[in-house]
Write an enzyme that holds these catalytic residues in place. Sequence first.
Site, PDB file in Angstrom:
ATOM      1  CE  LYS A  32      -3.749   2.352   1.913  1.00 13.78           C
ATOM      2  NZ  LYS A  32      -3.232   3.674   2.201  1.00 13.78           N
ATOM      3  CD  GLU A  65      -1.921   5.603  -3.610  1.00 13.31           C
ATOM      4  OE1 GLU A  65      -1.158   6.391  -3.051  1.00 13.31           O
ATOM      5  OE2 GLU A  65      -3.192   5.703  -3.416  1.00 13.31           O
ATOM      6  CE  LYS A  96      -3.795   2.533   6.218  1.00 14.19           C
ATOM      7  NZ  LYS A  96      -4.091   3.522   7.342  1.00 14.19           N
TER       8      LYS A  96
HETATM    9  O1  D41 Z   1      -1.283   1.622  -2.984  1.00 13.40           O
HETATM   10  C1  D41 Z   1      -2.243   2.123  -2.642  1.00 13.40           C
HETATM   11  N1  D41 Z   1      -2.207   3.014  -1.883  1.00 13.40           N
HETATM   12  C2  D41 Z   1      -3.514   1.275  -3.161  1.00 13.40           C
HETATM   13  C3  D41 Z   1      -4.577   2.306  -3.183  1.00 13.40           C
HETATM   14  C4  D41 Z   1      -3.612   0.121  -3.845  1.00 13.40           C
HETATM   15  N2  D41 Z   1      -2.659  -0.580  -3.965  1.00 13.40           N
HETATM   16  N3  D41 Z   1      -4.870  -0.402  -4.223  1.00 13.40           N
HETATM   17  C5  D41 Z   1      -5.869   0.515  -4.093  1.00 13.40           C
HETATM   18  N4  D41 Z   1      -7.041  -0.125  -4.438  1.00 13.40           N
HETATM   19  C6  D41 Z   1      -8.188   0.680  -4.528  1.00 13.40           C
HETATM   20  C7  D41 Z   1      -9.464   0.053  -4.740  1.00 13.40           C
HETATM   21  C8  D41 Z   1      -9.459  -1.535  -4.636  1.00 13.40           C
HETATM   22  C9  D41 Z   1     -10.643   0.655  -4.316  1.00 13.40           C
HETATM   23  C10 D41 Z   1      -9.677   0.265  -6.300  1.00 13.40           C
HETATM   24  C11 D41 Z   1      -5.907   1.733  -3.658  1.00 13.40           C
HETATM   25  C12 D41 Z   1      -7.095   2.398  -3.670  1.00 13.40           C
HETATM   26  N5  D41 Z   1      -8.122   1.771  -3.723  1.00 13.40           N
HETATM   27  C13 D41 Z   1      -7.194   3.736  -2.985  1.00 13.40           C
HETATM   28  N6  D41 Z   1      -6.414   4.625  -3.120  1.00 13.40           N
HETATM   29  C14 D41 Z   1      -6.707   5.807  -2.437  1.00 13.40           C
HETATM   30  C15 D41 Z   1      -8.093   5.891  -2.206  1.00 13.40           C
HETATM   31  C16 D41 Z   1      -8.349   4.327  -2.422  1.00 13.40           C
END
Ligand code: D41
Length: 688
Positions: free
Chosen positions: A114, A174, A315
């Site tokens: 993340k 991101e 987290k």
């Molecule tokens: O790496 C991330 N910050 C990340 C954010 C990620 N690897 N996957 C994400 N997948 C989603 C969904 C499943 C809702 C399409 C996300 C985010 N959302 C996200 N980033 C900011 C708000 C939501």
Amino acid sequence: MGDSERIAFLRTEIDRHNHQYYVLDAPTIADADYDRLFRELQALESAHPELLRDDSPTQRVGATPLAEFAAVAHATPMLSLNNAFGDDEVAAFDRRVREGLEIDGDIGYSAEPKFDGLAVGLVYENGRLVRGATRGDGATGEDVTGNLRTLRGIPLHLHGDATAWPARLEVRGEVLMLRRDFERLNARQSDNGEKPFVNPRNAAAGSLRQLDPRVTASRPLRFFAYGVGVAEGVVLPATHSGLLDRLAAWGFPVAAERRRVSGLAGLLGYHAEIGQRRADLPYDIDGVVYKLDELAAQQRLGFVSRAPRFAIAHKFPAEEAITALLDITIQVGRTGALTPVARLAPVFVGGVTVTNATLHNEDEIRRKDVRIGDTVVVRRAGDVIPEVARVQLDRRPEGASEFVMPTVCPVCGSQAVRGADESVVRCSGGLYCPAQRKQALLHFASRRAMDIEGLGDKVVEQLVDNAIVRTPADLYRLGLLALANLERMAEKSANNLLAAIEKSKQTTLPRLIFALGIRNVGESTARDLARHFGSLERILAADDEQLMQVPDVGPIVAQSIRQFCGEPHNREAIAQLRAAGLVWPEGEAARSPGGALTGKVFVLTGTLPTLSRDTASQMIQDVGGKVSASVSKKTDFVVAGAEAGSKLEKARTLGVTVIDEARLLRLLSDAGSGEAESDKAAPGGTGA
Ligand code: D41
């Protein structure tokens, strides 16, 4: 080779080197050689302006700074992610997924880091980048196309077979700054006598939100793709992991650490492994994300409010650091709660420098045996307020002094009293207390209350301290002169603020009730009260029994409401608001669910990006709207999705408002299907 062929060759070469460097992290050319190719292309292009294309690598930086960013509605909402903090919450997620899909065995998940960056969406039409926008509130973001084009890791056109490019594709991911790039940027900032950035995330956010793309171009930003929004004219892979591979083939950077895992054990194993490697990764991450791998199954699980049921962020535990507790001071919140705040020797924890941490209340100080002068462990999880976790007793100095909770409010001198079975001590001064008055005004003006943009804490501080404003109604008597005399308030900002105050006069009963700041009355209770009673007068006149007829209103909430309404100065403040010209619909319009959407007729057409037809219909009806099968002059909104056909045409002919799913979701949330936000008192920032 003619110039035209040479130009094509150079573009391909430069794109390939960018991809090697920014996507594969494996440069195969020296900087000087790259620069030579680049300059040769620039020279040839200026000799042949007719051959210039906006997806040429020389065209990443547009020259003209913007006055402001335009708003863009996302074609499909950019959802948020729910969080899990421990293994048990992950187990519960996995159980919900299995139950939702009625599967007994292990589920296949895609797991990825993340990133601690900023979510953006990149729209490609026929393979070419046409727009890039920030996530914003998920429904609407800011158009930062010119800035995103400067990221050399973002392809200006898709790679691979052009016949297989989608007609339209939105890639989501991101934007972030690698730690090593951040260090170098900060060194450069200090050399130039400029302020260094606090952490890579802030540096990335600040760099992306520049009005001049040349500034963004000078900052080392990276992009990593994590998913897809709209995809038209293409058959996507059946799994999320397949989708990420496809994105990589189209030229996008994707996390090298992504992996397909199986079952709960696979999820927890991945979390542990990435946790181990965290410090060695080139970027900051604050956890890992798990997504149900099968895209069709994702669709079946659907969403809860704005977060998908098929994904979760796991987290990492909060970060901790050791520092000295220099003093304990008291902060007075909106409801008069006296919160002890630890003043700390500055310490870097979880990516920011912390100088204040909450101690919660008197009992917590006793339980943890915190004394002034102690060495303490400070904990910070994500963007949560830092707290003092525990004391290092073996390092307690002689003469470390116990903290005594004051018996009078440190701001206004009123009695501070502790309720019979409460842990909180409260100032009894009410709105006589300047601290409470400031907080009450800030709450009144907040986005989900009266939504007065520009009325921030610096302005409120001065308005109250200079006795210009005492009650919310005073805001509506402010003039340009009073505002323009405040510190750091230019005439333009003053005018904007006056306009925002004027605009807020047109409001709704739920917003007004919420804005009053009655204890224990959050947004959703305010809405329920408005629905049940239909007018402010009737709420003011209600007794406990009548109040408890309202869903979720028990004796405690009822008592808070009656206490508030019983105070003559509160009644006076409400009367003044009316006199100041505030208006809100009452009666049937306020009472019925949905207010503004009650009785409105919707027609759904085409395939909506995330909502099934049934879910959309149900959500519309839940707020009192009607769903009809055919478009007529009585239709209020046509909600159009992909491949909308004759109904859309008819709507256009009749001049009926056509909206997309994102707009629908916003209308619905304004009408009351949104969730309430908590309004905890927070110690004044993390300091720097
Ligand atoms: O790496 C991330 N910050 C990340 C954010 C990620 N690897 N996957 C994400 N997948 C989603 C969904 C499943 C809702 C399409 C996300 C985010 N959302 C996200 N980033 C900011 C708000 C939501």
